[in-house]
Design an enzyme around this catalytic site. Sequence first.
Site, PDB file in Angstrom:
ATOM      1  CB  CYS A  83       2.291   3.643 -40.874  1.00 17.54           C
ATOM      2  SG  CYS A  83       3.517   2.340 -40.970  1.00 17.54           S
ATOM      3  NE  ARG A 127       9.819  -8.364  -0.600  1.00 15.24           N
ATOM      4  CZ  ARG A 127      10.522  -8.683  -1.681  1.00 15.24           C
ATOM      5  NH1 ARG A 127      10.288  -8.053  -2.810  1.00 15.24           N
ATOM      6  NH2 ARG A 127      11.444  -9.614  -1.647  1.00 15.24           N
ATOM      7  CB  CYS A 160       5.678  -1.574 -38.475  1.00 14.06           C
ATOM      8  SG  CYS A 160       5.676   0.123 -39.064  1.00 14.06           S
ATOM      9  CD  GLU A 162       0.155 -16.172   8.487  1.00 14.51           C
ATOM     10  OE1 GLU A 162       0.454 -15.413   7.543  1.00 14.51           O
ATOM     11  OE2 GLU A 162       0.708 -16.147   9.584  1.00 14.51           O
ATOM     12  CD  GLU A 191       0.766  -9.054   0.354  1.00 18.11           C
ATOM     13  OE1 GLU A 191       1.760  -9.033   1.119  1.00 18.11           O
ATOM     14  OE2 GLU A 191       0.847  -9.342  -0.840  1.00 18.11           O
ATOM     15  CG  ASP A 229      -2.500 -11.797  -5.767  1.00 18.92           C
ATOM     16  OD1 ASP A 229      -1.334 -11.334  -5.715  1.00 18.92           O
ATOM     17  OD2 ASP A 229      -3.028 -12.167  -6.819  1.00 18.92           O
ATOM     18  CE  LYS A 262       2.907 -15.962  -1.664  1.00 20.44           C
ATOM     19  NZ  LYS A 262       2.663 -14.853  -2.561  1.00 20.44           N
ATOM     20  CB  CYS A 306       2.257  -1.228 -40.490  1.00 19.70           C
ATOM     21  SG  CYS A 306       1.856  -0.371 -38.960  1.00 19.70           S
ATOM     22  CE  LYS A 319       2.737 -18.375  -6.558  1.00 16.06           C
ATOM     23  NZ  LYS A 319       2.651 -16.921  -6.455  1.00 16.06           N
ATOM     24  CE1 TYR A 333       3.309 -10.913   5.884  1.00 13.74           C
ATOM     25  CE2 TYR A 333       1.091 -10.661   5.043  1.00 13.74           C
ATOM     26  CZ  TYR A 333       2.451 -10.561   4.859  1.00 13.74           C
ATOM     27  OH  TYR A 333       2.942 -10.115   3.677  1.00 13.74           O
ATOM     28  CB  SER A 382      10.141 -13.044  -1.725  1.00 13.50           C
ATOM     29  OG  SER A 382      11.203 -13.756  -2.277  1.00 13.50           O
ATOM     30  CE1 TYR A 434     -16.186   6.541  12.806  1.00 14.07           C
ATOM     31  CE2 TYR A 434     -16.548   7.792  10.780  1.00 14.07           C
ATOM     32  CZ  TYR A 434     -15.688   7.163  11.671  1.00 14.07           C
ATOM     33  OH  TYR A 434     -14.341   7.171  11.428  1.00 14.07           O
ATOM     34  CG  ASP A 435     -20.678  10.757   8.734  1.00 15.03           C
ATOM     35  OD1 ASP A 435     -19.604  10.116   8.808  1.00 15.03           O
ATOM     36  OD2 ASP A 435     -21.473  10.651   7.780  1.00 15.03           O
ATOM     37  CB  CYS A 465       4.895   3.518 -37.696  1.00 15.04           C
ATOM     38  SG  CYS A 465       3.357   2.739 -37.180  1.00 15.04           S
ATOM     39  CG  ASP A 514     -22.537   4.760   7.517  1.00 15.62           C
ATOM     40  OD1 ASP A 514     -22.092   3.929   8.353  1.00 15.62           O
ATOM     41  OD2 ASP A 514     -22.586   4.552   6.295  1.00 15.62           O
TER      42      ASP A 514
HETATM   43  S1  IVH Z   1       5.178 -14.044   5.098  1.00 11.24           S
HETATM   44  C1  IVH Z   1       9.754 -13.746   5.135  1.00 11.24           C
HETATM   45  N1  IVH Z   1       2.579 -14.292   5.010  1.00 11.24           N
HETATM   46  O1  IVH Z   1       3.830 -13.033  -0.229  1.00 11.24           O
HETATM   47  C2  IVH Z   1       8.352 -14.104   4.833  1.00 11.24           C
HETATM   48  N2  IVH Z   1       3.667 -13.282   3.151  1.00 11.24           N
HETATM   49  O2  IVH Z   1       6.426 -14.283  -1.523  1.00 11.24           O
HETATM   50  C3  IVH Z   1       7.527 -12.896   4.728  1.00 11.24           C
HETATM   51  N3  IVH Z   1       2.175 -12.547   1.380  1.00 11.24           N
HETATM   52  O3  IVH Z   1       6.343 -10.626   0.169  1.00 11.24           O
HETATM   53  C4  IVH Z   1       6.257 -13.104   4.087  1.00 11.24           C
HETATM   54  N4  IVH Z   1       0.300 -13.179   2.352  1.00 11.24           N
HETATM   55  O4  IVH Z   1       3.943  -9.872   0.052  1.00 11.24           O
HETATM   56  C5  IVH Z   1       3.679 -13.876   4.367  1.00 11.24           C
HETATM   57  N5  IVH Z   1       0.279 -14.539   5.090  1.00 11.24           N
HETATM   58  C6  IVH Z   1       1.370 -14.127   4.452  1.00 11.24           C
HETATM   59  C7  IVH Z   1       1.314 -13.511   3.177  1.00 11.24           C
HETATM   60  C8  IVH Z   1       2.496 -13.107   2.554  1.00 11.24           C
HETATM   61  C9  IVH Z   1       0.846 -12.597   1.290  1.00 11.24           C
HETATM   62  C10 IVH Z   1       3.082 -12.016   0.344  1.00 11.24           C
HETATM   63  C11 IVH Z   1       4.077 -11.010   0.849  1.00 11.24           C
HETATM   64  C12 IVH Z   1       5.428 -11.581   0.600  1.00 11.24           C
HETATM   65  C13 IVH Z   1       5.135 -12.583  -0.457  1.00 11.24           C
HETATM   66  C14 IVH Z   1       6.107 -13.746  -0.309  1.00 11.24           C
END
Ligand code: IVH
Length: 693
Positions: free
Chosen positions: A417, A135, A432, A112, A173, A116, A114, A414, A320, A225, A80, A34-35, A437, A31
Amino acid sequence: MSPAERIEVLRRDIRSHDHRYFVLDDPVISDYDYDMLVNELRDLESAHPDLITPDSPTRRVGGTPSSTFPVVRHPVPMLSIGNTYNDEEIRDFDRRIRDMLGPESEYAYAVELKIDGVAVSLRYEDGALALGATRGDGEQGDDITANLRTIRSIPLRITERQSVLNNIEVRGEVYIPHDGFRALNELRAEREEPLFANPRNATAGSLKLRDPRIVAERPLRVFLYTLRFEDEAGALAEQPELDSHFQRLGWLAEQGFPTNREARRFAAIGEVIDFCQEWEDRRSSLPYDIDGMVIKVDSIGLHGKLGATMKSPRWAIASKFAAQRATTRLTDIRLQVGRTGVVTPVAELEPVFLAGSTISRATLHNENEIRDKELRVGDTVVIEKGGDVIPKIVKVDKSKRMGSAAQFKMPTVCPVCESTLEREGDEVAWRCRNEACPAQMQARVTHFTARNAMDIEGFGPAVTEQILENGLIGDVGDIYGLTREQLGALERMGEKSADNLLRGIETSRDRPLDRLLFSLGIPHVGERAARQIADRFRSMEGIMAASEEDLVAVPEIGPKIAESIVSFFRNERNLEIVGKLEKAGLNMAMAVPDAAEGGAEGGADAAEGGADDQVLADKIVVITGTLSNYTREEMAGLIASAGGRVTSSVSKKTDYLVYGENAGSKLKKAQSLGVRFLNEEEIEALLTGKQST
Ligand code: IVH
């Protein structure tokens, strides 16, 4: 070596070290070293300001805090994806693909994690990061370029090959890893700031901050992605040598973008399912949250063939995961008084770590839920975090019950109050009824000033409490009359904070009508409903004069909302508040979109959708039968956002009848009257502009 040359060398080195550290997780220098490089570059740049370029690693955090984010339209909507919850639904998805492509067709899947987090889009023009956006609603998002630039794994310029491409857009993401999340919340606890419920909330909150300097301190990361090439005219450019999604991920990695390394390619759906299962079992071993897997047809060429519904592409699906569970102890049941007076029991839990965050509270909704689950203080309970943020108690482990805790009894007054609680008709909620209140007042002001409402910066919970305690305001209508003297006299409120708060109040005067309507806190009126209603009636006066009948004619507005609005505006106290707000000069009407101006004023009005997507402007549309991809409410919403008006019966005035399966007499009537009728695909084509009216 000239300063210009040395600057170039330093930038290249720093970029490469950033990439090693933030993307590959494999730093090669300390580090400190780098600095030293960064300091040398900074010194050279301040000695030669003419050599500063926006893509220099020293320019990640720049600009001044902005009060709002400009709205940007996505060149291609950010859709989505559909969800599946078991193997059979994944197989159904595969069968649909095969049906669409033909039995002989060959295709593979890229699978891939997903992530969060929060979806973002990054545009590179001539190899340099030009725009970063959220988005938003999929069609348009916020321009958060300044915030995204601070994420050090995002390259400000693409390493190579920039000459062969024109502009590209990458999507992915943004997320916060577990360790960063814990550190962030610890810091917030020390500073007595409210904690984030989970990493996703922390990510979303961070990206919306107005000051990039604060964003730079948040442990944000990103996985990219999606990759789209554009030709000179900005249109989609095919890149036949990069037809595979999986290859594109490789290309992105080569260019220095952070990509997730766990993606795999499979030919058979059985393998896809196994891979998803494997990750469902292993998810807790990851240093960040995932909420499922994403399965994508690998060939980009086939994406075009398969197309999309209005909401999601047909070539991708999410698998999911089931909600994660944990066991803990119920330490107390507390009562919370909401802005409409509803008293909700809240479970206080012994803190337990679950799916990336520490849980210490769960909603209990109402008294019945406590009774049905036979909950007692001291019980061992199983909690679950589903798709939503707030965890819930799924069951009680009665075998672990010790002692004899008493059954929970809802109090009759309540907790704040002490006025008698009432219950209306067959409602389960106790209320209430005392509008004065303190808990209700606090909740109403909090709602009014919240970010998604009037968005008054500086109006946090502690300040609100102080203002109310000192009687500076009696209702939200008084907020605009607050003075510098009043605020300055509050304890712990410095001159600077008072000025900031006043500035926040001042800027909020310009919020559009729909936000103001939402801010009033009318029961059942959410952001979306407020938008629809403001859109239709165009002024507060119009809304106040509307009957229940007028209101239910608005798309997505049902009798419950309509009744609530009418009764809200019948209440003298509420009329008084609206009167004060009007006097304070707030927006009581929508800006009239003037065709000649073409919405050139920009801002919120431009965001309402330009004339070009109003393909159904002034058209009267009836929906009948069962649609396969939408509920009727969803379709009505889409039609309304394209300018159409949805009515319930077919007449000569009807312009279109949208019909689904089992369409009965309405379809016959439309045929006999010569009304144009459209099936689901046809209305979709019309709405997406693939066909004209
Ligand atoms: S593809 C048209 N790949 O999940 C498809 N989405 O419900 C575009 N997300 O809005 C999405 N990991 O925010 C894709 N490997 C992944 C993802 C991913 C997370 C999220 C993304 C998207 C939502 C879809």
